[in-house]
Design an enzyme around this catalytic site. Structure first.
Site, PDB file in Angstrom:
ATOM      1  N   MET A  25      11.789 141.460  31.012  1.00  7.45           N
ATOM      2  CA  MET A  25      12.787 142.221  31.754  1.00  7.45           C
ATOM      3  C   MET A  25      11.893 142.982  32.843  1.00  7.45           C
ATOM      4  O   MET A  25      10.806 143.703  32.600  1.00  7.45           O
ATOM      5  CB  MET A  25      13.458 143.096  30.843  1.00  7.45           C
ATOM      6  CG  MET A  25      14.579 142.765  30.175  1.00  7.45           C
ATOM      7  SD  MET A  25      15.264 144.073  29.247  1.00  7.45           S
ATOM      8  CE  MET A  25      14.018 144.435  27.767  1.00  7.45           C
ATOM      9  N   THR A  26      12.505 142.840  34.213  1.00  2.00           N
ATOM     10  CA  THR A  26      11.998 143.357  35.086  1.00  2.00           C
ATOM     11  C   THR A  26      12.020 144.975  35.182  1.00  2.00           C
ATOM     12  O   THR A  26      13.331 145.347  34.782  1.00  2.00           O
ATOM     13  CB  THR A  26      12.406 142.744  36.542  1.00  2.00           C
ATOM     14  OG1 THR A  26      12.036 141.396  36.695  1.00  2.00           O
ATOM     15  CG2 THR A  26      12.232 143.613  37.971  1.00  2.00           C
ATOM     16  N   HIS A 177       9.422 130.945  34.570  1.00  5.85           N
ATOM     17  CA  HIS A 177      10.777 131.085  34.607  1.00  5.85           C
ATOM     18  C   HIS A 177      11.447 130.184  35.530  1.00  5.85           C
ATOM     19  O   HIS A 177      11.524 130.051  36.793  1.00  5.85           O
ATOM     20  CB  HIS A 177      10.932 132.687  35.390  1.00  5.85           C
ATOM     21  CG  HIS A 177      12.104 133.318  35.595  1.00  5.85           C
ATOM     22  ND1 HIS A 177      13.396 132.685  35.233  1.00  5.85           N
ATOM     23  CD2 HIS A 177      12.478 134.478  35.945  1.00  5.85           C
ATOM     24  CE1 HIS A 177      14.322 133.499  35.388  1.00  5.85           C
ATOM     25  NE2 HIS A 177      13.888 134.843  35.788  1.00  5.85           N
ATOM     26  N   GLY A 178      12.431 129.601  34.971  1.00  7.16           N
ATOM     27  CA  GLY A 178      13.133 128.581  35.435  1.00  7.16           C
ATOM     28  C   GLY A 178      14.863 128.647  35.365  1.00  7.16           C
ATOM     29  O   GLY A 178      15.613 127.741  35.578  1.00  7.16           O
ATOM     30  N   ALA A 179      14.956 130.180  34.981  1.00  9.32           N
ATOM     31  CA  ALA A 179      16.437 130.521  34.944  1.00  9.32           C
ATOM     32  C   ALA A 179      17.103 131.357  36.080  1.00  9.32           C
ATOM     33  O   ALA A 179      16.420 131.707  36.960  1.00  9.32           O
ATOM     34  CB  ALA A 179      16.331 131.281  33.854  1.00  9.32           C
ATOM     35  N   TYR A 182      16.686 131.661  40.249  1.00 12.67           N
ATOM     36  CA  TYR A 182      15.422 131.887  41.135  1.00 12.67           C
ATOM     37  C   TYR A 182      14.854 130.414  41.377  1.00 12.67           C
ATOM     38  O   TYR A 182      15.432 129.397  41.321  1.00 12.67           O
ATOM     39  CB  TYR A 182      14.508 132.710  40.346  1.00 12.67           C
ATOM     40  CG  TYR A 182      14.779 134.193  40.086  1.00 12.67           C
ATOM     41  CD1 TYR A 182      15.159 134.976  41.227  1.00 12.67           C
ATOM     42  CD2 TYR A 182      15.520 134.464  38.876  1.00 12.67           C
ATOM     43  CE1 TYR A 182      15.630 136.220  41.184  1.00 12.67           C
ATOM     44  CE2 TYR A 182      16.070 135.690  38.990  1.00 12.67           C
ATOM     45  CZ  TYR A 182      16.296 136.551  39.675  1.00 12.67           C
ATOM     46  OH  TYR A 182      16.834 137.795  39.627  1.00 12.67           O
ATOM     47  N   ARG A 229      11.451 128.781  30.620  1.00 13.63           N
ATOM     48  CA  ARG A 229      12.933 129.277  30.390  1.00 13.63           C
ATOM     49  C   ARG A 229      13.902 128.887  31.208  1.00 13.63           C
ATOM     50  O   ARG A 229      13.494 128.798  32.460  1.00 13.63           O
ATOM     51  CB  ARG A 229      12.847 130.885  30.677  1.00 13.63           C
ATOM     52  CG  ARG A 229      14.093 131.850  30.349  1.00 13.63           C
ATOM     53  CD  ARG A 229      13.855 133.190  30.322  1.00 13.63           C
ATOM     54  NE  ARG A 229      14.599 133.870  29.336  1.00 13.63           N
ATOM     55  CZ  ARG A 229      15.288 134.934  29.435  1.00 13.63           C
ATOM     56  NH1 ARG A 229      15.588 135.660  30.681  1.00 13.63           N
ATOM     57  NH2 ARG A 229      15.999 135.468  28.262  1.00 13.63           N
ATOM     58  N   GLY A 315      16.985 141.492  25.208  1.00 12.68           N
ATOM     59  CA  GLY A 315      16.600 142.327  26.122  1.00 12.68           C
ATOM     60  C   GLY A 315      16.898 143.672  26.199  1.00 12.68           C
ATOM     61  O   GLY A 315      16.059 144.556  25.867  1.00 12.68           O
TER      62      GLY A 315
HETATM   63  C1  LIG Z   1      16.688 145.101  33.353  1.00 11.58           C
HETATM   64  C2  LIG Z   1      16.337 143.840  33.155  1.00 11.58           C
HETATM   65  C3  LIG Z   1      15.694 142.890  33.841  1.00 11.58           C
HETATM   66  C4  LIG Z   1      15.564 141.552  33.705  1.00 11.58           C
HETATM   67  N1  LIG Z   1      14.581 140.968  34.045  1.00 11.58           N
HETATM   68  C5  LIG Z   1      14.192 139.580  33.936  1.00 11.58           C
HETATM   69  C6  LIG Z   1      13.040 138.851  34.215  1.00 11.58           C
HETATM   70  O1  LIG Z   1      12.265 139.506  34.908  1.00 11.58           O
HETATM   71  N2  LIG Z   1      12.864 137.505  33.900  1.00 11.58           N
HETATM   72  C7  LIG Z   1      14.045 136.928  33.167  1.00 11.58           C
HETATM   73  O2  LIG Z   1      13.844 135.537  32.881  1.00 11.58           O
HETATM   74  N3  LIG Z   1      15.134 137.343  32.810  1.00 11.58           N
HETATM   75  C8  LIG Z   1      15.301 138.788  33.016  1.00 11.58           C
HETATM   76  N4  LIG Z   1      16.281 139.420  32.658  1.00 11.58           N
HETATM   77  C9  LIG Z   1      17.479 138.795  31.653  1.00 11.58           C
HETATM   78  C10 LIG Z   1      17.010 139.017  30.176  1.00 11.58           C
HETATM   79  O3  LIG Z   1      16.025 138.394  29.938  1.00 11.58           O
HETATM   80  C11 LIG Z   1      18.133 138.570  29.395  1.00 11.58           C
HETATM   81  O4  LIG Z   1      18.074 137.116  29.482  1.00 11.58           O
HETATM   82  C12 LIG Z   1      19.499 139.242  29.455  1.00 11.58           C
HETATM   83  O5  LIG Z   1      19.154 140.762  29.637  1.00 11.58           O
HETATM   84  C13 LIG Z   1      20.649 138.842  28.299  1.00 11.58           C
HETATM   85  O6  LIG Z   1      19.791 139.406  27.006  1.00 11.58           O
HETATM   86  P1  LIG Z   1      20.195 140.837  26.397  1.00 11.58           P
HETATM   87  O7  LIG Z   1      21.644 140.766  26.231  1.00 11.58           O
HETATM   88  O8  LIG Z   1      19.572 140.909  25.000  1.00 11.58           O
HETATM   89  O9  LIG Z   1      19.657 142.002  27.323  1.00 11.58           O
HETATM   90  C14 LIG Z   1      16.698 140.849  32.818  1.00 11.58           C
HETATM   91  C15 LIG Z   1      17.443 141.814  32.179  1.00 11.58           C
HETATM   92  C16 LIG Z   1      17.604 142.879  32.242  1.00 11.58           C
HETATM   93  C17 LIG Z   1      18.592 143.631  31.811  1.00 11.58           C
END
Ligand SMILES: Cc1cc2nc3c(=O)[nH]c(=O)nc-3n(C[C@H](O)[C@H](O)[C@H](O)COP(=O)(O)O)c2cc1C
Length: 360
Positions: A25-26, A177-179, A182, A229, A315
């Site tokens: 999570m960014t 990060h392949g998701a 991006y 990913r 997340g």
């Molecule tokens: C604030 C925030 C930042 C995120 N940043 C990234 C990231 O940097 N890389 C990534 O692969 N996914 C990122 N995601 C996606 C999460 O890894 C995750 O797949 C998504 O939130 C769904 O899971 P959750 O329902 O448990 O939150 C981000 C999600 C949130 C909410």
């Protein structure tokens, strides 16, 4: 009956105390000039070190792959030193931590890049329906420039160098990060990859960049320290995959023999990626659902119990519940997070969500 999420996991290359991963999570709190993680990033991850596995926020391998303000890098010695503090503290707390390697491709803006550079992408296809965050707020996307073959090769090398830096910084491994639309998924998807050279034009062409990155990173630090990913059929960031089943079956079939640490699959859309890809993947599989927070624990338990994944990542719940595994174990209430405090800023909304014991 204990939750299947709390059972230890012993995979080919990963031994974890539970099946709960912290999803990447960014948080946008790195120093914007230097790309060095915030001094509190160490505390943030230490607070969450009871996760079986932590995957960090996305970290750029090359400044041209930087999304926007406050995104950290793993390129310079100062960045490596900053991350070393994080990994040492997490290890001292008993945690396991992988760095996420993240190049955004077209998902950035000249205002976010050095010298006002134009974002790079497989093809000059602009995001139309959304804006992009910059120092001056949200602005319209620009049309990206088609990346040249020489630049593709340099980008693959930058991913490998970032993986080397991650190991130098003490990470247990890296996740590519392949998701989520991006750079890597921009190569995989038909609507964003209009190339006719060897990086496009056919199924083999569309998966080639992902494969080149995975192979280069695995060669650099060893496949057992590398995860990938993917988010098949995920429409986020204007991705439209015409044939997710064909694309991801081919990709997974090609990388399975490499013996990676894990495959991390975000389940989205109608395709049913976990069920389709599970039988094709012989290594560790991490599942993730992009769904309602209130139903996430149940979803994770069902996926593990059904054998569709070995580990499940959470997340948003981890933002506001640093001790998520013990809350799952005790059935304690889950705290909501404050959306306004997710990106940027300092301690508030970052390291001030209490664990249960300290709430008494
Ligand atoms: C604030 C925030 C930042 C995120 N940043 C990234 C990231 O940097 N890389 C990534 O692969 N996914 C990122 N995601 C996606 C999460 O890894 C995750 O797949 C998504 O939130 C769904 O899971 P959750 O329902 O448990 O939150 C981000 C999600 C949130 C909410």
């Amino acid at each position: 009956m204990t939750s299947p999420l709390l059972h230890p996991y012993e995979g080919p290359h990963l031994t974890l105390p539970n099946r709960i991963a912290m999803a990447p999570m960014t948080r946008g709190r790195a120093d914007d000039l230097t790309g060095v993680p915030h001094p509190l990033t160490k505390d943030y991850y230490v607070q969450r070190a009871t996760a079986g596995l932590i995957v960090t926020e996305g970290i750029y391998p090359d400044i041209h792959g930087k999304a926007g303000p406050g995104i950290p890098g793993l390129v310079t010695d100062a960045q490596v030193a900053g991350w070393r503090e994080v990994t040492e503290a997490v290890h001292a707390a008993g945690g396991t931590i992988f760095a996420q390697l993240w190049h955004v491709g077209r998902m950035t803006h000249p205002l976010n890049l050095p010298g006002g550079a134009t974002p790079l992408a497989p093809s000059p296809v602009r995001i139309e329906s959304e804006q992009i965050f910059t120092d001056v707020g949200d602005v319209d996307h620009v049309t990206p420039r088609a990346i040249t073959i020489a630049e593709i090769e340099a980008t693959v090398a930058a991913f490998a160098a970032e993986a080397r830096n991650a190991v130098r910084a003490g990470f247990d491994g890296v996740e590519i990060h392949g998701a989520n639309g991006y750079l890597i998924q921009q190569f995989l998807a038909e609507n964003t990859n209009l190339r006719t050279d060897r990086f496009g034009g056919s199924l083999d062409g569309r998966i080639r960049f992902a494969l080149d990155v995975v192979e280069a990173v695995a060669a650099e630090i060893g496949p057992e320290r590398v995860g990938l990913r993917i988010s098949p059929d995920n429409p986020e960031n204007e991705i439209a995959e015409r044939d997710p089943r064909g694309t991801y079956r081919a990709l997974v079939d090609a990388i399975d023999p490499l013996g990676l640490a894990y495959l991390h699959v975000i389940e989205r859309g109608a395709y049913g990626a976990l069920a389709d890809l599970r039988p094709r993947w012989s290594g560790t599989l991490i599942g993730n659902f992009n769904g309602e927070e209130a139903t996430q624990q149940r979803a994770g338990e069902e996926v593990i119990a059904a054998g569709l994944a070995d580990v499940f990542s959470f997340g948003r719940l981890f933002i506001s519940n640093p001790d998520l595994p013990s809350r799952f174990a005790t059935g304690a209430p889950l705290a909501p997070y404050v959306p306004e405090l997710v990106y940027g800023g300092e301690a508030e909304g970052y390291v001030d969500y209490p664990a249960l014991a300290s709430q008494r």
